[in-house]
Structures are given as C-alpha cells and as structure tokens.
Design an enzyme around this catalytic site. Structure first.
Site, PDB file in Angstrom:
ATOM      1  N   HIS A  36       0.839  -1.210   0.000  1.00  0.00           N
ATOM      2  CA  HIS A  36       0.000   0.000   0.000  1.00  0.00           C
ATOM      3  C   HIS A  36       0.871   1.257   0.000  1.00  0.00           C
ATOM      4  O   HIS A  36       0.591   2.220  -0.718  1.00  0.00           O
ATOM      5  CB  HIS A  36      -0.866   0.060   1.270  1.00  0.00           C
ATOM      6  CG  HIS A  36      -1.884  -1.029   1.389  1.00  0.00           C
ATOM      7  ND1 HIS A  36      -1.784  -2.036   2.324  1.00  0.00           N
ATOM      8  CD2 HIS A  36      -3.034  -1.269   0.702  1.00  0.00           C
ATOM      9  CE1 HIS A  36      -2.840  -2.836   2.215  1.00  0.00           C
ATOM     10  NE2 HIS A  36      -3.612  -2.406   1.231  1.00  0.00           N
ATOM     11  N   LYS A 146      -1.268  -6.536  -7.642  1.00  0.00           N
ATOM     12  CA  LYS A 146      -1.567  -7.723  -6.833  1.00  0.00           C
ATOM     13  C   LYS A 146      -3.006  -8.187  -7.085  1.00  0.00           C
ATOM     14  O   LYS A 146      -3.275  -9.371  -7.234  1.00  0.00           O
ATOM     15  CB  LYS A 146      -1.334  -7.386  -5.363  1.00  0.00           C
ATOM     16  CG  LYS A 146      -2.011  -8.284  -4.360  1.00  0.00           C
ATOM     17  CD  LYS A 146      -1.339  -9.613  -4.212  1.00  0.00           C
ATOM     18  CE  LYS A 146      -1.721 -10.264  -2.906  1.00  0.00           C
ATOM     19  NZ  LYS A 146      -3.136 -10.183  -2.587  1.00  0.00           N
ATOM     20  N   ASP A 147      -3.938  -7.223  -7.109  1.00  0.00           N
ATOM     21  CA  ASP A 147      -5.325  -7.541  -7.452  1.00  0.00           C
ATOM     22  C   ASP A 147      -5.515  -7.241  -8.934  1.00  0.00           C
ATOM     23  O   ASP A 147      -6.157  -6.266  -9.321  1.00  0.00           O
ATOM     24  CB  ASP A 147      -6.282  -6.725  -6.578  1.00  0.00           C
ATOM     25  CG  ASP A 147      -6.164  -7.108  -5.120  1.00  0.00           C
ATOM     26  OD1 ASP A 147      -6.478  -8.260  -4.794  1.00  0.00           O
ATOM     27  OD2 ASP A 147      -5.723  -6.271  -4.313  1.00  0.00           O
TER      28      ASP A 147
END
Lengths: 275, 275
Positions: A36, A146-147
C-alpha cells in the site's frame, strides 16, 4: 488530516480544485503494508494532493467470516499515512445510507476467476470505487497489480462510463521469499507462512513452462503439483489468461498472465504474474 | 455546433471549464417537441454553456419494434437547437464500442411500474445517463417530470454514486387538451389522438378521489373506467405511489403521485400527476 464524512472531504476537495491542485487517490481497506505504501508514494510523487481511503467495504465480501476477521488497524494505518493530505475513513452508513440501492456491474470480466469464486465481490468493489472516484474528484487513482483482475475491471469501468480519472497500476511488492504482500498474510500461522511462497514459485513454473512452449494443461499441472506438495488445502483457480480480458489464453503470442487463488492454513491467498 | 464523437465534445468541455463556464446538459432521444425545448430553455437560463444530446439509446428499448419505429428527425431537431452551444449526436458504436460490458443498476426503484413492464429499460437508461454526465461534465442536468420514474431513478443514482451533478426536474408540458407532450404522440392516428387526453382526465379523477379521502382501489377504479370508456386497449399500470420511492401509497399524508401507462391505437402512452 482525517475525514470521516463525505461532505467534509468534498469541501476540502473543492478548495484544492480551486487552487488548481491535482489530486491522487489510493483506495485501501486498511491493514496497510509496504505494498500500500508504495502506491501512496507513487501518488505523492505524481499529484499535488493525496487522499488515501480506508474502508473495509462490506458489499465486496461474499463471506461473513472473512469480513469479520479481515485485519483492522486504523490507528497504526493513520500513523503510517502522516505525509498524505487526507485520510478518508467513512463509516458504513456514511457510504451506504438508508435508501441506498444502486450498483455498478462490469459484465464478463467480473464473472471469471475471482468472480466465479466470490459472487458479488466485484460488483461491490466497482460500486464503492465509483463512489470514491466521484467523492475525491481525483485526477489519478492508484491500484496494485496484486489484485490484477480488480485493476482490469476498474480500467474497463472507467472506460465504459467515460470517467475522466486516470488509473495507474503499480507493481506487486513481495517479501524477500517471494510472497506477495497482503493484509491477509497476517492470518497465516508460522508454519504456513514458511510454505506460502510456493504460490509464487508455482506461478513462476507455469509461466516458464508456457514460455517454453508447453501445452496449457501441462504447464498448469506443474503449478498444481507444487501447490499440493506445499500443503495448500485447495486451489480455487490457477490459470493462464489474456491479461486484459482475462479470457483463457488461447495463443501464446498474446499478452498473457498467470493468475492464482489458493487456500493455505484456512487463509485464501491470491497472486498473479506476467508470462 | 454538432459533435459526433466523445473526444471532440470532451475537448470542448475542457475549454469551457478552463473559462470557468457552468455547463448544462439536456439528454434527449430526439424527435424534439415543446416539452424538450422547455428543458433547453431552462438550461440556457441557468448555465453558461448548454449541451443537448440526441441519442436513441438502444439498450433502454426492451422492444425491437419500438426501437425501430421510434421517431427520428435529426435535421429538424438540430435546426430547433440553433441557440445551444453543443448538440451531441453520437453513433451507437461511439457510445458502446466493442468490448463495452458495464452497466448501472438502481435497484428497487427500477423494478416497479415502468420497470415491471419494460425489463432492462431503466438499467439501459441509467447507464447511458451516467456516461453522458461524465462526458459532459455538466453542473446541472435537466429532465422532464413527464418521465417521473426516470427522474427519481436519476436522482437516486446521483445520490448513491456521490456524483456532483445537480438534477433539475421540469414540469410536463401539455397540449391544449391536456395530453402530455411526447415524441410517441406522433404515432397516434387522428381518432386516437382525439381520445388520448383521457389519460390525463383519468389521472385527474384518481387524484381528486384520493384527495377526497376515497380508498385507493375505489379511486383507481374511477380512472380505469375512464380509460376503458375512451377506447384504451390495455392498461399497463395506473397507480398511486409515494412520489420519491414509488412504493404503493399507504397513507394519504405522504407526498403522492398518480402514475399511468396505457395503450391506445397501438401506442404506449405514459403520464403522471401530483395528488
């Protein structure tokens, strides 16, 4: 500065817009890790003002237990974000007041892979992301690779609705042993944590095999075997797909991606890798 | 000026925004009548720049014959709009290019009345309206009260997605005999055209009866009888509803609305009236 209501954040956004500032948005569900923070860093480099939202969006959880046990660490998260201009931490009723009835659906893309295993997940995600885009009036929004499927859906949604926001995908950060950083990693027991990087190894072997010209099923079997040998309890999917549409890969010439979701120690891990 | 591509209109919008101009949008499906022109007039009074879109949106037609016979008169429409700043007339593939897969759904509200009789209609409407809002970056959009349910759905969508656009509802314009202006009126034969105002009379009688304290079913029966006596072939609905949520009226104290859709001479007419 922390904003808990939409109207307070909107007032701040109006003031920033009046100054001609560009605005960056990083939507998160909190439980922040270095992945993040790398998105936030990118946002700070590219935009005059940066908003990070922390909202564990209930409508994108198809599983009540997953929602309940999703890691939450607001105080720690806010402390990590001391250099951003706004941390937006709305309540559930602030985002979904009484009478809320709408949703966005990105057809096709939302039904495959994650969508097939988590019914409604992407509708909930797309809906809250559309809200965050409109509330923040951001010029650029930053999402992690990542997603990967989420990123493709958000890009498609922005395109289909002619939204003016720009979407930047940011590379996945990994631990030293290759495990993709994820808030859910916190739930892994010590033994499982040691075995978890097998997900990355399995994807690497699949990608290697595809690049070497192996048949798709043969390549996938290599990865499946690695996951089984490493003690993964079950595999939701392990597949080689066209990177944008996420349709099953048919020819090796296209831009391909390996995507995987598997369960280890009761924790569902997902990851993906370019071929 | 006529714009046929999204990018051309967006470039114009950016220039107007840079000047600090406020922008008004009136979405239409063309076949303009005085009702539309009253919306355009309101837009011109309230906004520095006005965009009128003309787009017969295929995704909101549940009936292929209705789509095919929907009146089209682009040259005449454009001539009527000589005082607006932009007429946006996109092609179908401009609005829905290959790969388009998204839609917006405003649940509950979209399922009743019109929604029950025209499956998918409001999803198609909401989706194209969301696109037009984003393309135009309008500050205010103007919608006729003639399509009352559509207006409530658009208001709800804007609220649910925290869109910054303001929605103005404009009163229904009527012919001298009470018939609500509508592009579909052009399809009525001479005899049917004479009988068509019975729809308005029926709604007025229902509203009168409700105001006089009549039971809901008794009030509606009065209206139904008028429509039958006037030769309407069938009634899709005639109902008294709460004006915003469009749930069936339960108590007379709430803000109520009579809404009706009925067929005359093979043409489907809709209308509504405050109680």
């Amino acid at each position: 500065m922390i904003f808990r209501t939409i109207s307070d954040l909107q007032a701040q956004v109006v003031a920033w817009k009046a100054e001609g500032a560009t605005i960056g948005l990083t939507p998160t569900m909190g439980a922040l890790h270095d992945g993040h923070l790398s998105l936030v860093k990118r946002a700070c480099e590219q935009c005059d003002r940066v908003i990070v939202s922390i909202f564990v969006n209930p409508t994108q959880f198809n599983n009540a237990a997953d929602l309940e046990t999703y890691p939450r660490s607001e105080n720690r998260d806010v402390a990590l974000l001391d250099r951003v201009d706004a941390v937006f931490v709305p309540s559930i009723t602030e985002m979904y007041p009484e009478g809320f009835v709408s949703n966005v659906r990105v057809g096709g893309l939302s039904e495959r892979l994650e969508g097939a295993h988590r019914p409604g997940h992407f509708d909930g995600m797309a809906t809250v992301v559309m809200k965050l885009f409109n509330i923040s009036k951001a010029d650029i929004a930053f999402f992690g690779e990542k997603d990967w499927q989420q990123l493709q859906i958000v890009r498609r949604m922005v395109k289909d609705f002619n939204h003016s926001i720009r979407i930047e995908g940011c590379v996945t950060l990994r631990e030293a042993d290759g495990l993709a950083m994820s808030s859910r990693n916190r739930r892994l027991g010590e033994n499982a944590r040691r075995r978890a990087p097998a997900l990355y190894s399995a994807m690497q072997k699949v990608a290697d095999a595809v690049r070497s010209g192996a048949e798709r099923d043969v390549a996938l079997d290599v990865g499946i075997q690695i996951l089984r040998d490493s003690g993964f309890e079950s595999i939701d999917y392990l597949d080689v797909c066209e990177a944008t549409t996420l349709t099953p890969a048919e020819k090796s010439g296209a831009s391909l991606r390996v995507l995987a979701a598997a369960w280890l120690d009761g924790v569902r891990l997902i990851d993906n890798l370019v071929v």
